[in-house]
Design a protein around this motif. Structure first.
Motif, short mmCIF file in Angstrom:
data_model
loop_
_atom_site.label_atom_id
_atom_site.label_comp_id
_atom_site.label_asym_id
_atom_site.label_seq_id
_atom_site.Cartn_x
_atom_site.Cartn_y
_atom_site.Cartn_z
N UNK A 99 0.74 3.76 -5.38
CA UNK A 99 1.99 3.88 -4.62
C UNK A 99 3.13 4.48 -5.43
N UNK A 100 4.14 4.93 -4.73
CA UNK A 100 5.47 5.22 -5.29
C UNK A 100 5.49 6.34 -6.33
N UNK A 177 0.67 -0.65 -12.61
CA UNK A 177 -0.38 -1.48 -12.01
C UNK A 177 -1.27 -0.64 -11.10
N UNK A 178 -0.65 0.26 -10.34
CA UNK A 178 -1.44 1.12 -9.45
C UNK A 178 -2.34 2.06 -10.22
N UNK A 179 -1.83 2.63 -11.30
CA UNK A 179 -2.63 3.54 -12.11
C UNK A 179 -3.78 2.79 -12.78
N UNK A 180 -3.51 1.59 -13.24
CA UNK A 180 -4.57 0.83 -13.91
C UNK A 180 -5.69 0.50 -12.93
N UNK A 181 -5.36 0.16 -11.70
CA UNK A 181 -6.38 -0.11 -10.68
C UNK A 181 -7.18 1.17 -10.39
N UNK A 276 -2.33 23.85 -11.09
CA UNK A 276 -1.20 23.78 -10.15
C UNK A 276 -1.02 22.37 -9.60
N UNK A 277 0.22 21.92 -9.47
CA UNK A 277 0.45 20.61 -8.85
C UNK A 277 -0.05 20.60 -7.41
N UNK A 278 -0.69 19.51 -7.03
CA UNK A 278 -1.19 19.35 -5.68
C UNK A 278 -0.46 18.17 -5.05
N UNK A 279 0.33 18.40 -4.01
CA UNK A 279 1.11 17.30 -3.42
C UNK A 279 0.24 16.10 -3.08
N UNK A 280 0.67 14.94 -3.53
CA UNK A 280 -0.04 13.70 -3.24
C UNK A 280 -1.20 13.40 -4.16
#
Length: 380
Positions: A99-100, A177-181, A276-280
């Motif tokens: 998230x976020x 926390x989200x990245x760790x999951x 290249x950055x990919x949205x999302x």
């Protein structure tokens, strides 16, 4: 070298050292130079030209939909992850559940764009400090400084959130926390890709520690004369990168291998390929320690960031380095036993994470792969 030449070299070294110390003493980073209206890149930031060309390669970095990993398509996703980890070392993931991301980028930008006096209390080069701000962790070791400032936050094992600067105090724990999951899920896929039980890499403590590195790349008056981040690979098991929309990240890939083509003279051809950055999406890459424990099957690929060519907008990125618990881990990491055989002997010697990071930080981003120091056969 003649006495005159040695004296000139010594004078040059001393002058550079004084310039580095003067820059560091401001505790304002590269943004401080930009805010002061600098119109030319100082000598300490000048980089020589890179010998490898910039190549346009469509779809060089695969995109993997993690939603498919939950159902009967999991084996297909494992195969995609395996192919990426064994070749380019990078892949983008969508439907990742973290998230976020926009809020995290906004928070990091707020910190870096706050007044210099608000950031100075966090400015330090002490690697034992869990939350620290500085410009170039290897300022006094690297051949040339990079046009970049960094906020470093060790978010796992968790500590009191009040240690964090106010600008990131709310966003960083949730994002971490989200990245760790997410990292746990990706390590499961990577374990299966190696033919190991799903939880094998997780049980080795590969994500017990999480360090979030918040990079800020101010506009550069002469972007072709310096770098945002020098060529390097990552000192982690896994890295999860959140990019803004500006781009600038490049990966060094083997474009072709003509070793057997005598007519063309043979030799390998490498080139820098844009990511290249990919949205999302979030970008995942194999780190040095995962290459080590996989006995070289997974590739920790070198990458770099170009200096920011924008006239008025800074680039922001957030890199989360998944590692052992650096403060407490004494475990020796070497090639996983099941991946070693008489026909496939170990490539690397065993090492603690603390020893590996000590070597990596001590040499800085000097263009030499850190893993080469741990090869069992130094002739490779």
């Amino acid at each position: 070298m003649s006495a005159a030449g040695a004296a000139a070299a010594s004078d040059g070294y001393d002058r550079r050292r004084r310039e580095l110390q003067a820059f560091d003493h401001t505790k304002a980073g590269v943004k401080g130079l930009v805010d002061a209206g600098i119109t030319a890149v100082p000598a300490i930031f000048l980089h020589p030209p890179d010998p490898h060309p910039h190549i346009t390669a469509a779809a060089a970095i695969p995109v993997i939909d993690l939603a498919s990993a939950a159902g009967d398509q999991r084996n297909s996703v494992v195969a995609e992850v395996r192919a990426a980890a064994e070749t380019v070392g990078f892949f983008q993931v969508v439907n990742h559940g973290v998230p976020s991301s926009p809020a995290t980028l906004d928070a990091v930008r707020r910190f870096h764009e706050s007044p210099a006096e608000a950031k100075r209390p966090y400015y330090t080069r002490d690697p034992a400090v869990r939350v620290r701000f500085n410009s170039n962790f290897d300022l006094f070791e690297s051949p040339a400084a990079n046009w970049r400032d960094t906020l470093f936050c060790q978010v796992a094992p968790p500590r009191d959130a009040d240690e964090l600067p106010e600008a990131v105090r709310r966003a960083m724990p949730e994002y971490g926390a989200g990245v760790r999951a997410l990292a746990v899920r990706v390590l499961e896929l990577l374990s299966e890709a190696l033919g190991l039980p799903r939880n094998r890499l997780g049980e080795m403590g590969c994500v017990d520690g999480l360090s979030v590195v918040c990079n800020y790349y101010p506009p550069c008056p002469e972007p072709d004369r310096t770098m945002g981040t020098s060529r390097h690979s990552d000192p982690s098991f896994l890295t999860v990168l959140l990019q803004d929309g500006m781009g600038g990240l490049q990966v060094l890939l083997l474009l072709d291998d003509d070793d057997d083509d005598e007519e063309q003279g043979g030799g390998r051809r490498w080139g820098w390929v844009d990511v290249p950055p990919l949205p999302g999406a979030l970008l995942i890459n194999v780190g040095d320690l995962l290459q080590l424990v996989s006995n070289g099957r997974f590739k920790s690929v070198e990458h770099r960031v170009l200096a920011n060519k924008s006239k008025d907008t800074a680039r922001v990125s957030v890199a989360a380095f998944c590692n052992a618990d650096i403060g407490r881990s004494t475990r020796l990491y070497g090639p996983i036993e099941e991946l070693v055989s008489d026909g496939n002997p170990p490539v690397y010697r065993s090492v603690t994470v603390r020893e590996f990071l000590g070597h990596y930080d001590g040499k800085g981003l000097d263009g030499r792969p850190a893993l080469h120091h741990f090869l069992l056969d130094q002739r490779e």
